[in-house]
Scaffold this motif. Structure first.
Motif, mmCIF file in Angstrom:
data_model
loop_
_atom_site.group_PDB
_atom_site.id
_atom_site.type_symbol
_atom_site.label_atom_id
_atom_site.label_comp_id
_atom_site.label_asym_id
_atom_site.label_seq_id
_atom_site.Cartn_x
_atom_site.Cartn_y
_atom_site.Cartn_z
ATOM 1 N N LYS A 48 -1.701 -10.371 10.305
ATOM 2 C CA LYS A 48 -1.441 -9.668 11.560
ATOM 3 C C LYS A 48 -2.388 -8.500 11.790
ATOM 4 C CE LYS A 48 1.590 -12.448 12.908
ATOM 5 N NZ LYS A 48 0.782 -13.665 13.201
ATOM 6 N N HIS A 49 -2.629 -8.279 13.056
ATOM 7 C CA HIS A 49 -3.501 -7.227 13.542
ATOM 8 C C HIS A 49 -2.585 -6.116 14.056
ATOM 9 C CE1 HIS A 49 -6.457 -6.266 17.082
ATOM 10 N NE2 HIS A 49 -5.967 -5.205 16.524
ATOM 11 N N GLY A 50 -2.496 -5.030 13.280
ATOM 12 C CA GLY A 50 -1.624 -3.930 13.689
ATOM 13 C C GLY A 50 -2.455 -2.763 14.182
ATOM 14 N N CYS A 51 -2.531 -1.719 13.345
ATOM 15 C CA CYS A 51 -3.172 -0.462 13.762
ATOM 16 C C CYS A 51 -4.687 -0.501 13.685
ATOM 17 C CB CYS A 51 -2.678 0.641 12.846
ATOM 18 S SG CYS A 51 -3.229 0.375 11.141
ATOM 19 N N GLU A 52 -5.243 -1.370 12.861
ATOM 20 C CA GLU A 52 -6.694 -1.485 12.614
ATOM 21 C C GLU A 52 -7.276 -0.272 11.905
ATOM 22 O OE1 GLU A 52 -9.027 -3.515 15.926
ATOM 23 O OE2 GLU A 52 -7.477 -2.470 17.028
ATOM 24 N N GLY A 54 -5.755 1.147 8.848
ATOM 25 C CA GLY A 54 -5.208 1.352 7.510
ATOM 26 C C GLY A 54 -3.842 2.010 7.495
ATOM 27 N N GLU A 55 -3.222 2.186 8.663
ATOM 28 C CA GLU A 55 -2.001 2.985 8.731
ATOM 29 C C GLU A 55 -0.707 2.179 8.806
ATOM 30 O OE1 GLU A 55 -2.834 5.533 12.050
ATOM 31 O OE2 GLU A 55 -4.451 6.545 10.981
ATOM 32 N N CYS A 56 -0.795 0.829 8.696
ATOM 33 C CA CYS A 56 0.451 0.074 8.813
ATOM 34 C C CYS A 56 0.638 -1.015 7.750
ATOM 35 C CB CYS A 56 0.575 -0.539 10.205
ATOM 36 S SG CYS A 56 -0.491 -1.966 10.484
ATOM 37 N N GLY A 57 -0.435 -1.586 7.250
ATOM 38 C CA GLY A 57 -0.322 -2.599 6.195
ATOM 39 C C GLY A 57 -0.093 -4.015 6.687
ATOM 40 N N ALA A 58 0.008 -4.218 8.011
ATOM 41 C CA ALA A 58 0.292 -5.565 8.530
ATOM 42 C C ALA A 58 -0.795 -6.569 8.159
ATOM 43 C CB ALA A 58 0.434 -5.512 10.050
ATOM 44 N N CYS A 59 -2.008 -6.094 7.900
ATOM 45 C CA CYS A 59 -3.145 -6.982 7.669
ATOM 46 C C CYS A 59 -3.390 -7.243 6.198
ATOM 47 C CB CYS A 59 -4.393 -6.357 8.280
ATOM 48 S SG CYS A 59 -4.840 -4.831 7.404
ATOM 49 N N LEU A 69 -6.476 -4.208 2.436
ATOM 50 C CA LEU A 69 -6.295 -4.245 3.885
ATOM 51 C C LEU A 69 -7.487 -4.916 4.559
ATOM 52 C CD1 LEU A 69 -4.897 -0.629 4.393
ATOM 53 C CD2 LEU A 69 -3.637 -2.776 4.082
ATOM 54 N N CYS A 71 -8.228 -5.082 7.627
ATOM 55 C CA CYS A 71 -8.813 -4.359 8.775
ATOM 56 C C CYS A 71 -9.842 -3.338 8.343
ATOM 57 C CB CYS A 71 -7.724 -3.687 9.612
ATOM 58 S SG CYS A 71 -6.961 -2.246 8.836
HETATM 59 S S1 FES Z 1 -3.911 -3.461 10.752
HETATM 60 FE FE1 FES Z 1 -2.729 -1.723 10.163
HETATM 61 S S2 FES Z 1 -3.411 -1.461 8.129
HETATM 62 FE FE2 FES Z 1 -4.719 -3.042 8.803
#
Ligand code: FES
Ligand SMILES: Cc1cc2nc3c(=O)[nH]c(=O)nc-3n(C[C@H](O)[C@H](O)[C@H](O)COP(=O)(O)OP(=O)(O)OC[C@H]3O[C@@H](n4cnc5c(N)ncnc54)[C@H](O)[C@@H]3O)c2cc1C
Ligand code: SF4
Ligand code: FES
Lengths: 169, 338
Positions: A48-52, A54-59, A69, A71
């Motif tokens: 998944k593409h979240g914050c891009e 490093g602040e969410c971990g979705a990737c 990560l 992103c």
């Molecule tokens: S998209 Fe949020 S940490 Fe990579």
């Protein structure tokens, strides 16, 4: 591409990397992150593409077995690496024990954080098959979940770990 | 989508080769290690290097050597650093600081060298291009004024590295290598109190090694204030180290604050020498440190409160040095035992 060679901004780069156990050759624009490479050039949109930032971990994916990560990883730096994503877990129609446990224990609600959590959990269980709850919390502390409240995520990983050790079926 | 700007890319295999490339490319080139600071900054258009010189393939930067002290390659990831045998026993503050940087995934990527050269931070700066454009930018990048203190002639962005205060308290030195030669300086000397020119490193210098002296009876401790137990940069870092005589008398001590200035703030701690770490002495040092700390309103949490807790955090660190069991407090503050 390694050594003294220069990669120029305007030319696509071609390189090989392992993706979910398959040797893959891919050509892409050199400014791309691994996340962009996976989603846009390899059609693997499970990551998944979240914050891009490093602040969410979705990737989170596994690179040479370690949760990292996507992103914040330059795709050109993944040459020769082994990358594992959520798409590589199921065997045909059979879910990986982590996937099954997340479904059974409510570890996934909206599901946006789930691929990142599951890959991080796989990275943990590959090295430490019997982690404490505390250790599971620590290892997954780099992924935000806005739905579950985390409790069910820890439950799911604990159950999957037991199953992977052959203690439950 | 926040795309990276275009760049040329080089991946040298030795320090010499990397130094040559930097000398040749001039100011348009930047080093990239883990990229966990530089890549977000490039996405937000803080930095747009013409050429990225990656040090990932430079094996020499991964070296660990024991001798008279410990030499740590700048290219070690924080996870690799935390796995160095004996680190926690000998250089506890460094282990405690490294373990509290960012998140586990980011520690698998980010390096020691990158952490020491981390860009300074500010709420008016760590925003994407459009956001910054909407406030007409600021002095640190693309603009004129400082929005934190409009009369200020310099940028007040915050030094946010966790390992630097710990390493300075431990008496670390660093080695810098360029095509022109190499030099070794005390880590404290790498920094200056300016949010823009926060490093005295020359643009063509590579930080190759961190050199720690033999612990030789020194104990150390690091405490970090942040909102969550993971992810967040420090809002305050307190690193303390001391050499205690058998009866508990302080022979020498160092105290360094992070995140309250544009450089790691070394607090004079001569007042500790020859005395024991009694509650009164600890309170006295805590107050002295608190009066020196000048946090600015450019990061998370209330400014006055961030200043107010300096004395408390100095107290936690000194009590840990004294040998108090701080684990309950540690769990409360760090949400983990480090
Ligand atoms: S998209 Fe949020 S940490 Fe990579
Ligand atoms: C969500 C998030 C949370 C974070 N939280 C924290 C935190 O709590 N505490 C903290 O300290 N950091 C934090 N960081 C920042 C960062 O992850 C770490 O500081 C990391 O150690 C930086 O290392 P790197 O190798 O990734 O640096 P890079 O991004 O590769 O480089 C950072 C800077 O250092 C320069 N550089 C790198 N290596 C060298 C070298 N050998 N010689 C000279 N210059 C060099 C680069 O040119 C660049 O300017 C966080 C980052 C993110 C995205
Ligand atoms: S301290 Fe001032 S000049 Fe520096 S980044 Fe913040 S607003 Fe900009
Ligand atoms: S399930 Fe929705 S964010 Fe985790």
């Amino acid at each position: 591409m390694s050594g003294t060679a220069r990669i120029e901004r305007r030319r696509n780069v071609q390189l090989r990397l392992g993706v979910n156990g398959e040797d893959t050759e891919v050509s892409f624009a050199p400014y791309k992150t691994l996340l962009e490479l996976l989603r846009e050039d390899l059609g693997l949109t499970g990551t998944k593409h979240g914050c891009e930032l490093g602040e969410c971990g979705a990737c989170a994916v596994l690179i040479d077995g370690e949760p990292q990560l996507a992103c914040l990883k330059l795709a050109i730096e993944c040459e020769g690496c082994s990358v594992e994503t959520i798409e590589g877990l199921a065997r045909g129609k059979e879910l990986h024990p982590l996937q099954a446990a997340f479904a059974d224990h409510g570890g996934s609600q909206c599901g946006y954080c789930t691929p990142g959590v599951i890959m991080t959990a796989k990275g943990l269980l590959d090295h430490e098959p019997e982690p404490s709850r505390e250790r599971i919390r620590e290892a997954t502390a780099g992924i935000l979940c806005r739905c579950t409240g985390y409790q069910q995520i820890v439950d799911a990983i604990e159950h999957a770990a037991a199953e992977l050790r052959g203690e439950r079926k | 989508m926040m795309r990276l700007p275009w760049f040329d890319y080089r991946a040298p295999r030795s320090v010499e080769e990397a130094a040559k490339i930097l000398a040749w490319e001039g100011n348009g080139a930047m080093l990239i290690a883990g990229g966990t600071d530089l890549l977000p900054n490039m996405k937000r258009r803080h930095q747009m290097p013409q050429t990225l010189v990656s040090v990932r393939q430079v094996e020499a930067l991964k070296k660990i050597a024991n001798g008279s002290g410990l030499r740590l390659g700048a290219g070690l990831t924080l996870t690799e650093l935390l796995a160095v045998r004996g680190l926690r026993e000998r250089y506890r503050a460094l282990a405690q600081a490294a373990a509290q940087v960012a998140t586990p995934q980011l520690r698998n990527m980010g390096t020691l060298g990158g952490n020491l050269c981390l860009d300074t931070r500010c709420t008016y700066y760590n925003q994407n291009y459009e956001w910054r454009k909407a406030i007409d930018f600021c002095m640190k990048k693309d603009g004129e004024v400082c929005w934190v203190a409009t009369a200020s002639k310099r940028c007040l962005a915050v030094s946010s590295t966790d390992t630097a205060p710990a390493l300075i308290a431990l008496g670390a030195r660093v080695k810098l290598v360029s095509a022109a030669g190499e030099r070794e300086i005390a880590l404290a000397e790498l920094y200056q109190n300016d949010g823009i020119d926060y490093l005295k490193r020359k643009p063509d210098e590579i930080l190759t090694e961190v050199l720690l002296p033999q612990p030789d009876g020194w104990r150390s401790s690091y405490w970090k204030l942040r909102r969550r137990g993971s992810f967040d940069f420090p809002l305050l870092g307190v690193a303390a180290a001391a050499k205690l005589a058998a009866d508990g008398t302080v022979e020498a001590a160092r105290l360094v604050l992070g995140a309250v200035s544009s450089h790691p703030l070394v607090i004079k701690s001569d007042a500790l020498a020859g005395r024991k770490l009694t509650d009164d002495v600890i309170a006295e040092i805590g107050e002295a440190a608190q009066s020196r700390a000048k946090p600015m309103d450019n990061t998370d949490m209330d400014l006055r409160w961030r200043k107010h807790v300096v004395a408390d955090f100095v107290g936690y660190a000194l009590r840990e040095l004294r040998g108090d069991d701080m684990s309950a407090m540690r769990l409360r503050i760090a949400k983990q035992l480090v």
